[in-house]
Design a protein around this motif. Structure first.
Motif, PDB file in Angstrom:
ATOM      1  N   LYS A   1      -6.592   0.614  -3.140  1.00  0.00           N
ATOM      2  CA  LYS A   1      -6.290   0.019  -1.837  1.00  0.00           C
ATOM      3  C   LYS A   1      -7.406  -0.927  -1.383  1.00  0.00           C
ATOM      4  O   LYS A   1      -7.150  -1.980  -0.792  1.00  0.00           O
TER       5      LYS A   1
ATOM      6  N   SER B   1       0.923   6.818  -6.840  1.00  0.00           N
ATOM      7  CA  SER B   1      -0.275   7.600  -7.157  1.00  0.00           C
ATOM      8  C   SER B   1      -0.027   9.100  -7.076  1.00  0.00           C
ATOM      9  O   SER B   1      -0.653   9.876  -7.817  1.00  0.00           O
ATOM     10  N   GLN B   2       0.855   9.549  -6.174  1.00  0.00           N
ATOM     11  CA  GLN B   2       1.001  10.985  -5.917  1.00  0.00           C
ATOM     12  C   GLN B   2       1.340  11.802  -7.162  1.00  0.00           C
ATOM     13  O   GLN B   2       0.736  12.854  -7.410  1.00  0.00           O
TER      14      GLN B   2
ATOM     15  N   HIS C   1       0.825  -1.213   0.000  1.00  0.00           N
ATOM     16  CA  HIS C   1       0.000   0.000   0.000  1.00  0.00           C
ATOM     17  C   HIS C   1       0.856   1.258   0.000  1.00  0.00           C
ATOM     18  O   HIS C   1       0.474   2.284  -0.581  1.00  0.00           O
ATOM     19  N   GLU C   2       2.025   1.212   0.635  1.00  0.00           N
ATOM     20  CA  GLU C   2       2.942   2.356   0.565  1.00  0.00           C
ATOM     21  C   GLU C   2       3.431   2.566  -0.873  1.00  0.00           C
ATOM     22  O   GLU C   2       3.610   3.715  -1.309  1.00  0.00           O
TER      23      GLU C   2
ATOM     24  N   LEU D   1      -6.927   6.188  -5.909  1.00  0.00           N
ATOM     25  CA  LEU D   1      -6.011   5.522  -4.979  1.00  0.00           C
ATOM     26  C   LEU D   1      -6.800   4.755  -3.918  1.00  0.00           C
ATOM     27  O   LEU D   1      -6.449   3.619  -3.579  1.00  0.00           O
ATOM     28  N   THR D   2      -7.851   5.359  -3.419  1.00  0.00           N
ATOM     29  CA  THR D   2      -8.681   4.677  -2.407  1.00  0.00           C
ATOM     30  C   THR D   2      -9.254   3.379  -2.967  1.00  0.00           C
ATOM     31  O   THR D   2      -9.247   2.336  -2.299  1.00  0.00           O
TER      32      THR D   2
ATOM     33  N   ASP E   1       0.652   4.305  -2.699  1.00  0.00           N
ATOM     34  CA  ASP E   1       0.637   5.722  -2.315  1.00  0.00           C
ATOM     35  C   ASP E   1       1.683   6.506  -3.113  1.00  0.00           C
ATOM     36  O   ASP E   1       1.391   7.551  -3.711  1.00  0.00           O
TER      37      ASP E   1
END
Length: 691
Positions: free
Chosen positions: A586, A568-569, A561-562, A582-583, A565
């Protein structure tokens, strides 16, 4: 040593036109680069035998003829045709042809006289041929009462005869040697050419150009064997009633087994039927037989499986289905009755940019394997991959037609190879609209208007002409693209232009960070292209979808998940995706889903466009510590895909599929320390993929 017809002709042209280049000679004589290189090598071997200096070629293709050679051959009246010289492998094919086609006793003297070589040469050739035949399960033997012969089943002999004819045509393009060594006169051959054309007319089909050349010779020699009572017996279980119900059976029986052959063995009629049923076609109407309807349903399920595994929606599925079914009609009989294609083709697939599609098709084949109750040969899977790949990469260009050049592709080797060549060329030249793919016969019949012609065979045309191989290597693609770009001046890609700009800047000012400047220039060029409405739907490659800020190199161990993250940024910042995307990732992916891992080397997480995809882009992550999969494989490459269009990312997806199987590129990427290093490797891969 003697010179063959082609080499002698090339020699005469070099002597008479020393300033001409090998390229222009090839076009004028209708020779490929490989044929010129082969003849040039034989020519210098011939000169060495005469103790003369070799002819040299300059880097720009000009010939340098030594003075001693010119003096030796300065009398043009002495520059005449010399007896044919054959390479050892060519002699072995001709010996095989004699063994399978002639009706009289064959002793060693026959081979010596026909080949015009010494006894020692024939002894060596026969020994070599015996070893090659043994590897295929055959035996070359000599009986005092029957002479030399090949000991094998009649099925095996016929398959060997067909392969031998195909191989001889590769070095004997006009068929002169084939007719001589098979003892065929032109009048007899003309009758069988007429028979094959009659089959075409009766069945309303068109056989590919190379089959039109091979089938008359093969069927003539088959009839010769039938008349000698060389009746075939089958090693496989045939459904005779099924074959008798085909239209082909009735047409073949009427055309090939009339008159004196009307009482021929039923098995031979069946063999001829199988031969024509398993021959690749360039066009035909699909019949509505019950078995073929079931085959069509199986192919439909394969297409559905492909969509699921490849995470894409195929546009015009009906069109793809019909094209695959044209191929599957002859393939059905090849697969069912073990009349497989030559396995050499699959060995070349790694150089054709189809391995990613091959991988996806192979994973989708369960319905067809159930239909046939067996696994499909890899060669058949390879040709299916050509259909899928060609279909996926057919994008209608939105550039104004008057601003783009048009081209025709001419290929003589049937629909499967034609599709592969079409796919390679459309990918290699996105600047050109390829408006038709034709056989040589169709090219002359239809006279379609286009600026360029790309052909696998020499043609008479006033259009700009490029002779290409059916199977283009990476090097061949690069050379062809350079040649066409130089001729047409259609442009330079972003990567090359960025490098050129950076070099110019370095000449005039001090550059503190060359890699950073290169990436900034590249991004400016990409943004400019993105804003150009005329080419917004142009073919998009995966490296063009990765902004420089979206290449992430992580040295430390991170969780799955990191990683999502971090990847995605950059896309959120560029407004390619929303935070909701992104949600959704996950929520759907607590761990790496197995179906998103390709070849245990690369993961491609993504979700539906409606969950927050605003554009098309990728974020490319290199994780030095990697992630363990369910099969305990460690992957180091994760590519986050966002796409609000179910077509635009297809080219990029196929390239990534192929990249996942390239160990050398994956290893280089994992070793990268900067984004610029990674981008250059990715671009280098893509250039090699397409040429």
């Amino acid at each position: 040593m003697e010179l063959d017809v082609r080499t002698n002709e090339l020699f005469m042209e070099i002597l008479n036109h020393p300033n001409e280049t090998s390229g222009s000679l090839g076009k004028r004589l209708g020779l490929t680069r490989a044929q010129i290189n082969y003849s040039f090598k034989k020519l210098n071997e011939y000169l060495a035998d005469l103790q003369l200096e070799a002819i040299h070629r300059t880097p720009n293709g000009h010939f340098v003829v030594p003075r001693t050679v010119n003096e030796q051959f300065n009398d043009l009246h002495q520059r005449k045709q010399i007896d044919i010289y054959l390479a050892p492998e060519e002699r072995m094919y001709l010996i095989t042809l004699m063994l399978l086609s002639k009706t009289d006793f064959l002793s060693m003297n026959h081979f010596i006289v026909e080949l015009n070589v010494s006894k020692n040469t024939v002894v060596r050739d026969l020994k070599e041929l015996g070893g090659l035949l043994a590897k295929q399960g055959f035996k070359l033997e000599y009986l005092r009462s029957k002479g030399y012969r090949i000991k094998a089943t009649e099925w095996q002999r016929r398959q060997l005869l067909l392969e031998t004819i195909n191989q001889i045509y590769l070095f004997d393009t006009d068929g002169t040697l084939l007719l001589q060594f098979a003892d065929i006169n032109e009048a007899s051959l003309a009758k069988y050419q007429a028979k094959v054309e009659a089959v075409e007319q009766s069945l309303n089909i068109r056989y590919s150009d190379n089959k039109i050349k091979n089938l008359p010779v093969f069927t003539l020699l088959l009839h010769r064997r039938v008349k000698r009572k060389k009746t075939i017996r089958y090693d496989v279980e045939l459904d005779f009633s099924e074959l008798q119900e085909t239209q082909e059976y009735n047409v073949i029986k009427e055309i090939f087994f009339d008159g004196a052959l009307a009482t021929a063995d039923f098995n031979d009629v069946i063999y001829f039927t199988l031969l024509f049923l398993s021959t690749n076609l360039t066009q035909m109407d699909i019949l509505s037989a019950k078995e073929l309807r079931q085959l069509e349903l199986a192919v439909t399920k394969v297409i559905q499986n492909f969509e699921k595994i490849a995470h894409m929606t195929i546009v015009d599925k009906e069109g793809l289905l019909q094209r695959v079914m044209i191929h599957m009609r002859p393939a059905y009989y090849r697969i069912k009755y073990q009349m497989h294609l030559n396995e050499v083709d699959i060995e070349r697939q790694k150089n054709m940019g189809v391995s990613s599609v091959f991988y996806l098709v192979k994973q989708s084949l369960e319905p067809l394997e159930q239909f046939f109750s067996k696994q499909l040969p890899e060669t058949e899977i390879f040709y299916l991959a050509l259909f899928f790949g060609g279909h996926l990469l057919e994008h209608e260009s939105v550039l104004a037609k008057e601003e783009r050049k048009t081209a025709i592709i001419v290929c003589t080797n049937g629909i499967s190879v034609s599709l592969m060549l079409e796919r390679n060329l459309t990918g290699l030249f996105p600047e050109i609209d390829f408006i038709a793919t034709l056989s040589a016969r169709e090219f002359y019949e239809k006279n379609i208007e286009a600026e360029y012609v790309f052909s696998s065979v020499p043609l008479e045309t006033d259009k700009r002409f490029y002779l290409v191989k059916d199977f283009l290597t990476d090097e061949g693609k690069l050379q062809l693209r350079k040649q066409v770009m130089n001729d047409t001046l259609v442009g330079m890609d972003d990567f090359a232009l960025a490098e050129k700009i950076v070099k110019k800047v370095k000449k005039n000012t001090k550059v503190l960070d060359e890699e950073a400047l290169f990436l900034d220039v590249l991004n400016v060029l990409k943004e400019n292209v993105a804003k150009n409405e005329k080419i917004k739907d142009h073919v998009i490659h995966f490296d063009q979808l990765i902004p420089s800020k979206s290449i992430l190199i992580e040295e430390n161990q991170v969780t799955w998940h990191e990683a999502l993250d971090a990847l995605s940024q950059p896309l959120i910042s560029e407004k390619i995706i929303t935070p909701q995307y992104l949600t959704a990732l996950k929520q759907e992916m607590a761990e790496i889903p197995p179906y998103m891992i390709f070849r245990n080397r690369l993961a491609l997480p993504h979700t539906e466009p409606e969950k927050g995809a605003l554009g098309v882009a990728m974020s490319f992550g290199i994780f030095k510590e990697g992630f363990l999969t369910e099969t305990d494989e460690r992957i180091h490459i994760v590519v986050l895909l966002a796409s609000n269009d179910k077509e635009k990312h297809i080219d990029a997806l196929l390239e990534l599929m192929d990249l996942s199987g390239r160990d050398d590129y994956i290893s280089k990427l994992v070793e990268c320390q900067t984004a610029a290093q990674a981008y250059k490797i990715l671009h280098s891969y893509r250039i090699n993929y397409w040429g």
